[in-house]
Write a protein that holds these residues in place. Structure first.
Motif, short mmCIF file in Angstrom:
data_model
loop_
_atom_site.label_atom_id
_atom_site.label_comp_id
_atom_site.label_asym_id
_atom_site.label_seq_id
_atom_site.Cartn_x
_atom_site.Cartn_y
_atom_site.Cartn_z
N LYS A 1 3.34 -5.42 1.06
CA LYS A 1 2.23 -6.64 0.85
C LYS A 1 1.09 -5.67 0.74
N ASP A 2 -0.08 -6.25 0.29
CA ASP A 2 -1.21 -5.46 0.16
C ASP A 2 -2.20 -6.12 1.08
N ASN A 3 -1.99 -5.16 2.32
CA ASN A 3 -2.85 -5.65 3.48
C ASN A 3 -4.23 -5.57 3.29
N TYR A 4 -4.71 -4.25 2.52
CA TYR A 4 -6.14 -4.06 2.25
C TYR A 4 -6.59 -5.20 1.34
N HIS B 1 9.20 5.59 -4.12
CA HIS B 1 8.66 4.56 -3.42
C HIS B 1 7.95 3.47 -4.43
N VAL B 2 7.98 2.25 -3.88
CA VAL B 2 7.47 1.37 -4.73
C VAL B 2 6.09 1.03 -4.30
N GLY B 3 5.09 0.67 -5.26
CA GLY B 3 3.82 0.67 -5.23
C GLY B 3 3.55 -0.82 -4.56
N LEU B 4 2.26 -1.08 -4.30
CA LEU B 4 1.88 -2.56 -3.57
C LEU B 4 1.99 -3.40 -4.71
N LEU B 5 2.38 -4.72 -4.28
CA LEU B 5 2.50 -6.11 -5.48
C LEU B 5 1.24 -6.44 -5.31
#
Length: 294
Positions: free
Chosen positions: A130-133, A290-294
């Motif tokens: 997940k995109d925490n930022y 690696h998979v990027g942020l969704l």
């Protein structure tokens, strides 16, 4: 023609599921399905697996804080290519990232299986994160722009957990973006855990130690998770403050309790269900890298 060893469809590729005449099986390793977050990801995993006619076996290992119990060790021994074709690990629920040796041990055990790491980094596995930022940045922007908050206390998450540093950096960047100063006196010590009870003790001690007067010295609290936010609300209300009229409070994760809290909690909502679906999709088709942020 010889098989392409770099192609995910190759049965020997580390991120490709085995193909056989029987129905394939995905194993999932996490703490349990009682808490909101793993339960939401579990629903996504099972729905996506059902669409693809794939079995799912859930290995509920419990919550390990720095140790692997003998019960969990026995359970992990059941995770092998004879029983599952691929594996989804949810390290954030296991807290194994607090113990690098335990994480390395598990990675070694599962090295022979196609694997996806969900909501956390796990050695040797592509990740769905997940995109925490962005979640924390949007919450801070909401407090600053919509509610005109200027002195915002941050309650950081526990040290060593996935996403904690990203949320902290988003808090600092949102302040800078809107011309607000960074005041280290408005940052509480890191939480000891994600638990509500620990957050109450931490927030009470923080206010007393720093001599801070809610509403006068700060007008909002941005917590790293919903339980810490609800703990802050509890402490403020016991001091006679009105939330959000006197002090606004925001959380992160959108737990079920956030909607029934009094007052209802403003919080970031990560796409946990969609993350679970994506993990199955990537494992099913054999993801590379690696998979990027969704």
């Amino acid at each position: 023609m010889p098989a392409d060893k770099n192609h995910p469809a190759d049965k020997n590729h580390p991120t490709a599921m085995k193909s056989s005449g029987s129905r394939r099986t995905i194993g999932v390793i996490a703490s349990d399905v009682y808490d909101d977050i793993p339960r939401a990801m579990w629903r996504g995993i099972t729905d996506a697996a059902r669409e693809r006619d794939v079995n799912v076996v859930y290995f509920s290992a419990g919550l390990q804080l720095n140790i692997i119990t003998w019960q969990a060790d026995l359970l992990y021994r059941l995770v092998d290519p004879a029983r599952v074709d691929g594996l989804i690990v949810i390290p954030s629920t296991l807290a194994i990232n607090q113990s690098p040796s335990n994480a390395a041990d598990l990675a070694q055990r599962f090295a022979g299986l196609p694997m996806i790491s969900l909501d956390g980094v796990f050695e040797g596995a592509p990740c769905v994160l997940k995109d925490n930022y962005r979640g924390m940045y949007d919450v801070l922007t909401h407090l600053i722009v919509v509610h005109d908050k200027r002195r915002i206390v941050l309650v950081p998450g526990p040290v060593g957990f996935e996403g904690v540093e990203e949320r902290y950096q988003a808090w600092k960047d949102a302040l800078a973006e809107h011309g607000l100063p960074f005041d280290p006196n408005l940052v509480t010590p890191a939480l000891k855990s994600w638990r509500y009870e620990d957050a109450i003790e931490l927030f009470q001690t923080f206010l007393e130690t720093h001599g801070l007067r809610p509403r006068n010295d700060f007008d909002a609290v941005a917590a790293a998770n919903d339980e810490a936010a609800m703990a802050a609300i509890h402490v403020l209300q016991k001091r006679g403050l009105r939330v959000p009229d006197d002090v606004a409070v925001t959380g992160f994760d959108d737990l079920d309790l956030a909607g029934v809290n009094v007052p209802p909690l403003t919080t970031a909502r990560p796409p946990f269900y969609a993350l679970g679906c994506q993990a199955v999709e990537l494992l099913h088709r054999g993801a590379e890298g690696h998979v990027g942020l969704l």
